[in-house]
Design a protein around this motif. Structure first.
Motif, PDB file in Angstrom:
ATOM      1  N   HIS A  75       0.853  -1.191   0.000  1.00 32.22           N
ATOM      2  CA  HIS A  75       0.000   0.000   0.000  1.00 32.22           C
ATOM      3  C   HIS A  75       0.885   1.235   0.000  1.00 32.22           C
ATOM      4  O   HIS A  75       2.096   1.143   0.219  1.00 32.22           O
ATOM      5  N   HIS A  77       1.802   3.879   1.878  1.00 28.20           N
ATOM      6  CA  HIS A  77       2.206   4.678   3.031  1.00 28.20           C
ATOM      7  C   HIS A  77       3.723   4.739   2.971  1.00 28.20           C
ATOM      8  O   HIS A  77       4.375   3.724   2.693  1.00 28.20           O
ATOM      9  N   ASP A  79       6.150   4.719   4.969  1.00 26.07           N
ATOM     10  CA  ASP A  79       7.013   3.777   5.693  1.00 26.07           C
ATOM     11  C   ASP A  79       7.146   2.449   4.950  1.00 26.07           C
ATOM     12  O   ASP A  79       8.055   1.667   5.215  1.00 26.07           O
ATOM     13  N   HIS A 123      -7.269  -0.812   5.405  1.00 29.41           N
ATOM     14  CA  HIS A 123      -6.223   0.011   6.028  1.00 29.41           C
ATOM     15  C   HIS A 123      -5.999   1.235   5.153  1.00 29.41           C
ATOM     16  O   HIS A 123      -5.926   2.366   5.621  1.00 29.41           O
TER      17      HIS A 123
HETATM   18 ZN   LIG Z   1       0.278   1.623   6.494  1.00 32.08          ZN
END
Ligand SMILES: [Zn+2]
Length: 189
Positions: A75, A77, A79, A123
Motif C-alpha cells: 500500500h 504509506h 514507511d 487500512h
Molecule cells: Zn500503512
C-alpha cells in the motif's frame, strides 16, 4: 515443480511508545524478498535506518540490488515505499497496476503461478495482499491489514473499517502464515 523462496529481509516494528520518550514514533515495515527460478521480488522497501541496510541485507542472501526484477507495494504509506527508487528500472506493482517505465498496465498477467496478488482494502483503499504458496504452506504478505499478530483493534489509520474487517478475515482464511506490516510472522491455523 516450481518453487518459491521467501525471506523477511529486514524485520518490521512500530514503536509508538517512543513518541512520549523522544517526541517521534518509529516505524519500519517488514521488507520481504521473494525468489523463484527467474524472479527476485522485493516487497515494501520502506523506511530503514539507512538505505545501505537494504543493500547489506540483500548481500547476506547473495542478492545484489541489480538482481531485483520487481518491486511490490502492499500500500502507499511512506514507511512501506520509502526506498522503492533504489530499484530504478524494474516493474513496480501496486493495487492499481504494474508500472514499467511509463507504461501503466492495469491488467498485468500474474507474476508467477505460486504468487497471487489480491486487493485487501480497508487500512488504505489501495491495500493488497500477496499470497505465496511455499513448501511450508500458504503465506500472506498483507502489509498493514494486520500490523502484527493479534491486531484486531480498530485501526486509527483505516480508510474503511468495514472493508478492513472483511480483508482481515480473507487473509486469515486463505493463509497458513501471515507476514504482517510491522510484527513477526505468525501462524493462522
Ligand atoms: Zn500503512
Amino acid at each position: 515443480m516450481a518453487k518459491v523462496r521467501l525471506d523477511v529481509l529486514i524485520g518490521g516494528f512500530a514503536d509508538e511508545a517512543s513518541l512520549k520518550q523522544h517526541g517521534t514514533a518509529r516505524y519500519r515495515p517488514n521488507i520481504v524478498l521473494i525468489r523463484t527460478d527467474d524472479l527476485v521480488i522485493i516487497v515494501d522497501p520502506g523506511t530503514v535506518e539507512k538505505q545501505s541496510d537494504i543493500v547489506d541485507a540483500l548481500k547476506v542472501r547473495g542478492v545484489n540490488v541489480s538482481d531485483i526484477t520487481h518491486v511490490i507495494h502492499t500500500h502507499h504509506h511512506l514507511d512501506h515505499n520509502r526506498n522503492s527508487g533504489m530499484f530504478a528500472d524494474v516493474p513496480v506493482v501496486d493495487a492499481w497496476a504494474m508500472w514499467n517505465g511509463v507504461d501503466y498496465d492495469t491488467n498485468p498477467k500474474s507474476l508467477h503461478e505460486l504468487i497471487r496478488i489480491q486487493p485487501t482494502p480497508g487500512h488504505t483503499y489501495d491495500s493488497l495482499t500477496i499470497f505465496v504458496t511455499t513448501e511450508e504452506g500458504g503465506v500472506a504478505i498483507c502489509g498493514d491489514v494486520f500490523w502484527w499478530k493479534g491486531d484486531t483493534q480498530s485501526d486509527v489509520y483505516a480508510t474503511d473499517v468495514d472493508e478492513l474487517v472483511k480483508s482481515r478475515a480473507l487473509v486469515l482464511a486463505q493463509s497458513d502464515f501471515v507476514i504482517p506490516g510491522h510484527g513477526p510472522k505468525f501462524k493462522t491455523k
